[in-house]
Design an enzyme around this catalytic site. Structure first.
Site, PDB file in Angstrom:
ATOM      1  N   THR A  90     -36.968  53.506  14.093  1.00  0.00           N
ATOM      2  CA  THR A  90     -38.148  53.005  15.282  1.00  0.00           C
ATOM      3  C   THR A  90     -37.624  51.781  15.908  1.00  0.00           C
ATOM      4  O   THR A  90     -36.962  50.718  15.394  1.00  0.00           O
ATOM      5  CB  THR A  90     -39.519  52.755  14.456  1.00  0.00           C
ATOM      6  OG1 THR A  90     -39.955  54.076  14.068  1.00  0.00           O
ATOM      7  CG2 THR A  90     -40.578  52.198  15.298  1.00  0.00           C
TER       8      THR A  90
ATOM      9  N   ASP B  24     -47.016  57.029  12.881  1.00  0.00           N
ATOM     10  CA  ASP B  24     -47.944  55.745  13.136  1.00  0.00           C
ATOM     11  C   ASP B  24     -47.655  55.461  14.757  1.00  0.00           C
ATOM     12  O   ASP B  24     -48.414  54.833  15.590  1.00  0.00           O
ATOM     13  CB  ASP B  24     -47.989  54.807  12.547  1.00  0.00           C
ATOM     14  CG  ASP B  24     -46.478  54.132  12.299  1.00  0.00           C
ATOM     15  OD1 ASP B  24     -45.343  54.944  12.236  1.00  0.00           O
ATOM     16  OD2 ASP B  24     -46.263  52.965  12.329  1.00  0.00           O
TER      17      ASP B  24
ATOM     18  N   ARG C  57     -44.835  66.988  12.645  1.00  0.00           N
ATOM     19  CA  ARG C  57     -45.460  65.871  12.076  1.00  0.00           C
ATOM     20  C   ARG C  57     -45.547  64.546  12.956  1.00  0.00           C
ATOM     21  O   ARG C  57     -44.566  64.373  13.593  1.00  0.00           O
ATOM     22  CB  ARG C  57     -44.601  65.302  10.758  1.00  0.00           C
ATOM     23  CG  ARG C  57     -44.880  63.923  10.195  1.00  0.00           C
ATOM     24  CD  ARG C  57     -44.174  62.807  10.657  1.00  0.00           C
ATOM     25  NE  ARG C  57     -44.498  61.641   9.813  1.00  0.00           N
ATOM     26  CZ  ARG C  57     -44.054  60.390  10.090  1.00  0.00           C
ATOM     27  NH1 ARG C  57     -43.389  60.313  11.334  1.00  0.00           N
ATOM     28  NH2 ARG C  57     -44.281  59.322   9.350  1.00  0.00           N
TER      29      ARG C  57
END
Ligand code: ASP
Length: 318
Positions: free
Chosen positions: A185, A216, A213
């Site tokens: 990320t 967040d 999937r």
């Protein structure tokens, strides 16, 4: 650096930008000097890109868009070009962006082929009445606005492919970045000279994640949040825990309702509440006065930060 007169006083108007390239088991013993230098240079370039925008009087929103786009273009980081593989051997990317003045936000989830997911998230924010678009609908919007697309081989990276091959026949997922616990990320938070805050986050998610999937990163309030009255946050870590903890908004709430400082709120959420939940990772944060926190409960986090008039900080390990 600019000073502006407000009434009879001179008010110091400064800018600040911070970025991250993921948190996890990042140990000095596991990173060769060459790799460490490559990561450091990648962080430096992205920070510089964002800072150039702010130094020219640009907005926090533009600065985080530029910084995250540069990190997405760097195969070392798990976002855009460097995205990890899903359990079906594909790349599905998530991204989001938010600005703190009017609390506008945009996000995309499970997209494929788009070169810079953060730019598509911004398009959702600025050109639709929605906040979160997924899959084919988001990709169609990117086509409508002529955002660049890339073929699957652009996103292919041998290191990432080997990471996936190592776990592909198991039900497990792994985060990016070495060792067992790997987080990828990328993200940026900024405060511009006008005092506006913005945050952006982008990811390929977790290696061998179940297809479709969603983590967040595209969830406003978990992976990304910005509010001029409190703070701007970009998270990285085991996404499911960050969703359950509503991590970014929790920090904002602790500041707004309990009067905690940015540091106190970040420590409470990342070092206490997330740890109690079993969630590993970290985040970068900036508040309305330009105070900055780069905080994580894992071994390391690729991170960098600069304020107007000071030297940049670039760090990897604890
Ligand atoms: N938070 C990201 C996710 O769960 C992964 C990461 O930060 O590495 O998708």
């Amino acid at each position: 650096m600019i000073t502006r007169e407000t009434g009879s006083k001179f008010k110091f108007m400064s800018y600040t930008i911070s970025i991250h390239g993921g948190a996890g088991t990042i140990l000095r013993t596991e990173l060769s000097p060459e790799k460490e230098e490559a990561y450091t240079n990648g962080l430096k370039m992205a920070l510089q890109g964002g800072e150039d925008v702010l130094a020219a009087g640009g907005t926090a929103l533009d600065a985080v868009t530029v910084a995250v786009s540069l990190l997405e273009d760097n195969p070392l980081f798990n976002a855009g070009k460097g995205s990890v593989f899903t359990n079906s051997g594909r790349h599905e990317m998530d991204a989001s962006i938010m600005e703190g003045k009017a609390l506008r936000a945009g996000a995309v989830a499970g997209i494929t082929g788009v070169k810079n997911p953060v730019q598509l998230a911004r398009l959702v924010m600025e050109n639709t009445e929605h906040v979160l678009l997924s899959g084919a609908g988001a990709e169609e919007l990117a086509q409508m606005f002529n955002l660049p697309f890339e073929a699957p081989d652009y996103f292919f990276d041998t290191f990432r492919h080997n990471q996936w091959l190592a776990v592909k026949d198991t039900s497990g997922t792994i985060m990016d970045h070495s060792g067992e616990k790997k987080f990828g990320t990328v993200g940026a938070v900024a405060r511009d000279e006008q005092g506006n805050l913005a945050a952006a986050t982008s990811t390929g998610g977790m290696t061998n994640k179940r297809y479709n999937r969603i983590g967040d990163t595209p969830i406003i309030g978990s992976g990304t949040y910005a509010n001029n009255a409190t703070c701007a946050i970009s998270s990285t870590g085991h996404g499911e825990y960050f969703i359950r903890g509503v991590v970014a908004y929790d920090i904002s709430c602790l500041m707004e309702y309990k009067g905690l400082s940015l540091r106190e709120a970040c420590e409470k959420v990342v070092l206490q509440k997330l740890v109690a939940l079993g969630g590993e990772g970290g985040l970068i944060a900036v508040d309305a006065s330009g105070n900055t926190e780069l905080i994580f409960n894992s071994d390391g986090m690729y991170r960098a930060s600069v304020k107007s008039g000071s030297k940049p900080l670039i760090a990897i390990y604890r």
